[in-house]
Write an enzyme that holds these catalytic residues in place. Structure first.
Site, PDB file in Angstrom:
ATOM      1  N   ASP A  99       0.863  -1.181   0.000  1.00 41.21           N
ATOM      2  CA  ASP A  99       0.000   0.000   0.000  1.00 41.21           C
ATOM      3  C   ASP A  99       0.896   1.226   0.000  1.00 41.21           C
ATOM      4  OD1 ASP A  99      -2.206   1.804   0.540  1.00 41.21           O
ATOM      5  OD2 ASP A  99      -3.279   0.105   1.382  1.00 41.21           O
TER       6      ASP A  99
ATOM      7  N   ASP B  94     -10.277  -1.303   3.420  1.00 40.96           N
ATOM      8  CA  ASP B  94      -9.130  -0.969   2.570  1.00 40.96           C
ATOM      9  C   ASP B  94      -7.997  -1.919   2.921  1.00 40.96           C
ATOM     10  OD1 ASP B  94      -7.568   0.166   0.688  1.00 40.96           O
ATOM     11  OD2 ASP B  94      -7.373   2.115   1.674  1.00 40.96           O
ATOM     12  N   ALA B  95      -7.910  -2.990   2.150  1.00 38.82           N
ATOM     13  CA  ALA B  95      -7.071  -4.133   2.530  1.00 38.82           C
ATOM     14  C   ALA B  95      -6.062  -4.502   1.451  1.00 38.82           C
ATOM     15  CB  ALA B  95      -7.962  -5.328   2.842  1.00 38.82           C
ATOM     16  N   LYS B  96      -6.331  -4.091   0.203  1.00 39.75           N
ATOM     17  CA  LYS B  96      -5.424  -4.370  -0.917  1.00 39.75           C
ATOM     18  C   LYS B  96      -5.041  -5.846  -0.988  1.00 39.75           C
ATOM     19  CE  LYS B  96      -4.635   0.290  -1.632  1.00 39.75           C
ATOM     20  NZ  LYS B  96      -5.226   0.964  -0.494  1.00 39.75           N
ATOM     21  N   ARG B  97      -6.017  -6.735  -0.856  1.00 35.95           N
ATOM     22  CA  ARG B  97      -5.750  -8.162  -0.862  1.00 35.95           C
ATOM     23  C   ARG B  97      -5.681  -8.714  -2.287  1.00 35.95           C
ATOM     24  NH1 ARG B  97      -4.996  -6.645   3.981  1.00 35.95           N
ATOM     25  NH2 ARG B  97      -5.734  -7.876   5.735  1.00 35.95           N
TER      26      ARG B  97
END
Lengths: 273, 273
Positions: A99, B94-97
Site C-alpha cells: 500500500d 481498505d485491505a489491498k488483498r
C-alpha cells in the site's frame, strides 16, 4: 534471521522445504473441532511432526483472517509457538500486502514487530514506496510476487513491457530499491522453464516457490533451472502435506509426506554439491 | 448495498465523501489512550460527528493489524458500530488483498461475511482468478487498484504494454471477468488528467479516489474529468479530516473539515445536475 543463518539450516537439515499452513476448518480432522482453538492445535501438531524436515513455515494469513478475532488469536499462538520452540525456523507471513508508504509501514509493524515473523510476502503493483517500508527492517525479509503459480499470472505478469515481460521488469526494477538485499521473490513452480531467465536477473536471491504438488509443479525441474550455488530456493508445500490425512493420524501422515520431499531434496543437494 | 442504493445516498446527502479511518495511536488525542479501546472510541467519535456528511467509511486494515488482536477487536467493533447505527453507509475494507483463488476466497469470507463490509480493495497483479472469488458475492463490491496516488504508481502501472499503459490494460481486462459489474476501481486524485482516458474504458464504474487533501489532489479537477452522469466517484479523505485537531475538540474539527468537503461537493453536484 539472516540469509546466512537460513542457508546454514538448509545445509544442516538437508532440506529447503517450507510447509504452508493454510488451515481450513472444513478440511482438518473433525475431532479437533471440539478443542478450544482447533486451528492452533492443528498447526501445533503439524509443526511438532515436521519441524526437523523443513526449514520454514508459512502461515497463509487469509485462512486466519477468515475466522476473525479467533483466527488472529490462532495466528499469534502459532507464530509464538514456532518462535519459542523452534527458533531456527524461518517464518513467512503469506499476506501479499502492499500500500502507500505510511500504510505499508503499519503492515510491516504488524508482521515484523507485533507478530515477529522473519518475512512477509508483498505485491509489487504500487511500486517502490509501497515495498521499501518493509525493506527497512534489518534481518527481516520481504518476499515480493514476481511470477505466480496461478492461471491469472498470464493476465498481467507476462505482458510485454518494452521488450521485457512485466515480471522481469518487476525483478529488475526492484534491485535498485533501498535495502534490496532484503528482497526474496515468489516464483511459481508450475513455470519451471522460466527459472533460467529469472536467474539471469536475480542470480543470488532466494526464491519462494509455491505450486509443487497440489498445483502440479515438479521439484526436480524447479531445482534444475532455479537452484543457485547457495541453494537459493524455498519450496513450499501446503495441502500436499497438511491434508495428507483427515483422520487421527494426520500429523503422522503429514510427516511422511514432508519426509518424502526432504529426501528428494537431500538427493538433489547431494548431486549438486 | 447495491450501487443504486449508494447513488441514492449520494443524492440524499449531496455528498460523495468517503472518510478514511487510518487510526494511528501516536496521532489521536492523548486523553483517549486512557480508555480501554482508544482506536474504537476515536472511530466512534469521528463517525458520530460526520455520518450525515459522508456516504462511506474506509477503515484502513493495516492500521488495525499493526495493533494485533486488540486492533482486530477494534476493527470488528468499528464495522459493527457503523452497520448497526448507520446502515445506509457504504463500508470499504481498505485491505489491498489478492492471492490464488482458494486464498482470495478466504479473504472474501473475512471481509464480506465475518466482518460484513460492503466492499474491499484488491490488487490486480495475480489476475483474474485472484479477483473473481471476491466478485462472486452478490451486492458486495470489489474495488481494484488501477492507478494509485503514490510515487511508485509510475514504477509499473504506467509502463507501456502493447501500446497501452498497464493500468489501462488492467481496467480493460477486468471488464471481461465474471461478475465484473461488481467492480469499482481505485484511481488517485493526484493524477486528475488521467481520468478522461479512464472514463473512456470504464464510463459507468464507481471510482474510489484517494489523494485529495494530504496527498495534494484537487477535488474540482477530479470531478471535472472523472465524474459521470451517475456521479461515479467516491472521494476519500483520511488524515485531512480525522486529524484536523489532536485536542479534545477532534471530532468537532473533523466535522468542520468534512462539512467543507461536503459543501464543495454539493456545489459541484448543483452545477452538474
Amino acid at each position: 534471521m539472516t540469509t546466512q543463518q537460513l542457508l546454514e539450516q538448509i545445509k544442516l537439515k538437508k532440506s529447503f522445504l517450507c510447509v504452508g499452513l493454510d488451515v481450513d476448518l472444513n478440511k482438518i480432522p473433525q475431532h479437533l473441532l471440539a478443542l478450544e482453538d482447533p486451528i492452533f492445535e492443528f498447526n501445533k501438531a503439524i509443526i511438532d511432526a515436521t519441524h526437523d524436515l523443513c526449514v520454514s513455515y508459512k502461515p497463509n494469513i487469509a485462512f486466519f483472517e477468515a475466522y476473525g478475532i479467533k483466527g488472529w488469536v490462532a495466528l499469534q499462538k502459532t507464530i509464538n509457538y514456532i518462535n519459542e520452540n523452534y527458533p531456527d525456523i524461518f517464518t513467512i507471513a503469506d499476506a501479499k500486502r502492499g500500500d502507500i508508504g505510511n500504510t505499508s509501514s503499519m503492515y510491516a509493524k504488524a508482521f515484523f514487530e507485533d507478530l515477529n515473523f522473519d518475512s512477509v510476502t508483498v505485491a509489487p503493483y504500487m511500486g517502490k514506496d509501497s515495498v521499501e517500508p518493509f525493506l527497512a527492517f534489518e534481518n527481516k525479509h520481504t518476499i515480493m510476487l514476481a511470477l505466480t503459480s496461478n492461471e491469472g499470472a498470464f493476465d498481467f505478469q507476462t505482458l510485454n513491457v518494452g521488450g521485457n515481460e512485466l515480471y522481469k521488469q518487476v525483478l529488475e526494477t526492484s534491485k535498485s530499491w533501498k535495502n534490496s538485499e532484503n528482497l526474496m521473490y515468489v516464483v511459481g513452480a508450475t513455470k519451471a522453464e522460466y527459472f533460467t531467465a529469472i536467474r539471469q536477473i536475480v542470480p543470488d536471491s532466494f526464491l519462494l516457490v509455491p505450486g509443487v504438488g497440489a498445483q502440479g509443479g515438479s521439484l526436480s525441474e524447479v531445482c534444475k533451472y532455479g537452484m543457485n550455488d547457495k541453494i537459493g530456493l524455498l519450496i513450499n508445500s501446503s495441502r500436499g502435506i497438511i491434508y495428507a490425512s483427515k483422520e487421527a493420524d494426520f500429523a503422522e501422515k503429514a510427516r511422511e509426506e514432508a519426509l518424502k520431499m526432504q529426501q528428494e531434496m537431500q538427493t538433489i543437494m547431494a548431486d549438486k554439491f
